[in-house]
Design an enzyme around this catalytic site. Structure first.
Site, PDB file in Angstrom:
ATOM      1  N   ARG A 291      26.811 -16.168  -4.282  1.00  0.00           N
ATOM      2  CA  ARG A 291      27.904 -16.680  -3.472  1.00  0.00           C
ATOM      3  C   ARG A 291      29.277 -16.271  -4.011  1.00  0.00           C
ATOM      4  O   ARG A 291      30.238 -17.037  -3.994  1.00  0.00           O
ATOM      5  CB  ARG A 291      27.833 -18.212  -3.346  1.00  0.00           C
ATOM      6  CG  ARG A 291      26.529 -18.731  -2.814  1.00  0.00           C
ATOM      7  CD  ARG A 291      26.196 -18.194  -1.427  1.00  0.00           C
ATOM      8  NE  ARG A 291      24.823 -18.501  -1.105  1.00  0.00           N
ATOM      9  CZ  ARG A 291      23.799 -17.664  -1.331  1.00  0.00           C
ATOM     10  NH1 ARG A 291      24.023 -16.465  -1.816  1.00  0.00           N
ATOM     11  NH2 ARG A 291      22.565 -18.016  -1.036  1.00  0.00           N
TER      12      ARG A 291
ATOM     13  N   SER B  85      26.776 -25.725   3.217  1.00  0.00           N
ATOM     14  CA  SER B  85      26.548 -26.252   1.860  1.00  0.00           C
ATOM     15  C   SER B  85      27.883 -26.317   1.135  1.00  0.00           C
ATOM     16  O   SER B  85      28.534 -25.291   0.932  1.00  0.00           O
ATOM     17  CB  SER B  85      25.570 -25.349   1.108  1.00  0.00           C
ATOM     18  OG  SER B  85      24.306 -25.352   1.730  1.00  0.00           O
TER      19      SER B  85
ATOM     20  N   GLU C 276      31.792 -24.582  -2.755  1.00  0.00           N
ATOM     21  CA  GLU C 276      31.580 -23.253  -2.180  1.00  0.00           C
ATOM     22  C   GLU C 276      32.682 -22.835  -1.222  1.00  0.00           C
ATOM     23  O   GLU C 276      33.073 -21.668  -1.202  1.00  0.00           O
ATOM     24  CB  GLU C 276      30.217 -23.196  -1.486  1.00  0.00           C
ATOM     25  CG  GLU C 276      29.848 -21.821  -0.974  1.00  0.00           C
ATOM     26  CD  GLU C 276      28.424 -21.760  -0.478  1.00  0.00           C
ATOM     27  OE1 GLU C 276      28.175 -20.958   0.444  1.00  0.00           O
ATOM     28  OE2 GLU C 276      27.560 -22.478  -0.988  1.00  0.00           O
TER      29      GLU C 276
END
Length: 342
Positions: free
Chosen positions: A160, A238, A333
Site C-alpha cells: 500500500r 480499509s 491508509e
C-alpha cells in the site's frame, strides 16, 4: 458561484470547500490544469475520492479533478499490453478486462476509485497486487515539469505504498499494464478466504469471471462495494493498513492472532487487532455520526451527517485502544488533507 464542497467528491462524504476546482476530461487538459494548479501554494489531484479524508475546513488551494477516459490495447502471442487513462473508473476497467478475456486483475474487482490512483497505493486484494501487472506510468513531474514514462521498478511499489504516495509529487496521466489472456483452465486462486468461498483448493484454476463475481460478493458482504443506499459503504475502505512487525514481536501476541510471512517480518491483521482490543462492529464515540462499519471492523463509516473531525476522533480512538492492548501502532491508509490525525 459557490465553492465546490469536497464532501460531494469523496466516498466518506466529509470535507469542506475547495478554493478552486478544475475538471480535466482529456489528458492534454489534465496537463494544462496541473500546470495551472502548480502556480498555487497548495494543490490536490482528485480521482474517485475513495482513499481520502478531507478536513471540515476544506482545502485552501486548487483541486484538479481527473475525469479523463480511454483504453488502448495491443495483443500478441504472450498476452496484452493495455494503456488506460488515469480518470477511468477502476472497477469498470477491471470488468472490461474480464469481458475481453484478459487476466491478472479479476481479484481486484470492486475496489473504488480511478485507474490513475491505483499505483499510488499499489492497490491489492485476495492475493494480488497492482505491482504484479503494472509495467509503467505516464507521469507529469511537478518538480521538473517533465512528462515521461516511468517504469514500475522506479516507483518503489510496496504494501500500500509507492514513491507517488511519499515524496514524488506530480500527476499520473496514463497507466500501462501487461495482462495475460484467459487460459482454458482459468486463473489460480491465491488467497485462502477466496479459495474457501469458491469451494476449491488454494492454487486451483478458476474462470476469471467466476473469480470476479465471488470477489464482488465477498467485498459486498463487508460493505466494501460502494452503494449509495448503504451507509456501511460510505467509507474510505480499509482505514488502517495491516501492520508489519518483527517475528520476535509477533511471538508476544496471542497465538490465535492471524499472521502471514512478510519477508523476514510478519504481517498482522489490523481487523483482528481492532476487534480483539474491544472495538466492535458498529461502535461509535457517543454523540458522533462516525462509526465502525457493522460489516467490517477495518472500515470507518459516515452514518449520515458525520464530520471529518468525528471520523478522525474515531480513528484516534481505535489507534490508542489497539496500542494499549497489543502494543501495535496502526497506520492510516487514506490520504489525509488537513491537520486531523497529527
Amino acid at each position: 458561484m459557490s465553492e465546490p464542497v469536497l464532501a460531494d467528491l469523496t466516498t466518506l462524504r466529509v470535507g469542506g470547500p475547495a478554493s478552486r476546482l478544475l475538471t480535466a476530461t482529456t489528458t492534454d487538459e489534465l496537463v494544462a490544469h496541473a500546470q495551472t494548479a502548480w502556480d498555487d501554494d497548495e494543490w490536490l489531484v482528485l480521482g474517485g475520492g475513495s482513499n481520502l479524508l478531507v478536513a471540515d475546513e476544506g482545502f485552501d488551494g486548487t483541486v484538479v479533478l481527473v475525469r479523463t477516459t480511454g483504453v488502448e490495447a495491443s495483443e500478441d502471442a504472450d498476452g496484452v499490453t493495455v494503456r488506460v487513462a488515469a480518470g477511468e473508473p477502476w472497477d469498470a476497467f477491471v470488468a472490461s478486462t474480464v469481458d475481453n478475456g484478459w487476466t491478472g486483475l479479476e481479484a481486484l474487482s470492486g475496489i473504488p476509485g480511478t485507474v490513475g490512483a491505483a499505483p499510488v497505493q499499489n492497490i491489492g486484494a485476495y492475493g494480488v497486487e497492482l505491482s504484479d501487472v503494472l509495467t509503467r506510468i505516464e507521469f507529469l513531474d511537478a518538480a521538473t515539469g517533465e512528462r515521461a514514462w516511468v517504469p514500475a521498478a522506479e516507483l518503489a511499489l510496496g504494501y500500500r505504498t509507492s514513491t507517488l504516495k511519499h515524496g514524488r509529487r506530480g500527476v499520473v496521466l496514463t497507466v500501462e499494464f501487461r495482462l495475460g489472456t484467459a487460459p482454458d483452465g482459468g486463473v489460480p486462486v491465491r488467497y485462502p478466504q477466496l479459495a474457501g468461498s469458491l469451494g476449491v483448493e488454494l492454487g486451483s484454476l478458476v474462470a476469471p469471471s467466476t473469480v470476479r463475481s465471488e470477489v464482488l460478493r465477498l467485498r459486498g458482504s463487508k460493505g466494501m462495494v460502494l452503494d449509495a443506499d448503504d451507509p456501511d459503504t460510505w467509507s474510505a475502505g480499509s482505514f488502517f493498513t495491516n501492520p508489519i512487525v518483527s517475528a520476535a514481536f509477533a511471538e508476544t501476541l496471542p497465538a490465535e492472532a492471524p499472521r502471514w510471512p512478510a519477508g523476514d517480518d510478519v504481517k498482522l491483521s489490523a481487523a483482528w487487532l481492532i476487534e480483539h482490543a474491544g472495538v466492535h462492529r458498529g461502535y461509535a464515540v457517543p454523540g458522533s455520526r462516525a462509526a465502525i462499519s457493522s460489516k467490517h471492523t477495518l472500515a470507518l463509516t459516515n452514518r449520515g451527517g458525520a464530520t471529518a473531525a468525528q471520523v478522525a476522533e474515531l480513528a484516534r480512538y481505535v489507534q490508542v485502544t489497539v496500542l494499549n492492548r497489543f502494543g501495535v501502532a496502526l497506520v492510516p491508509e487514506p490520504v489525509v488533507v488537513g491537520d486531523l490525525l497529527a
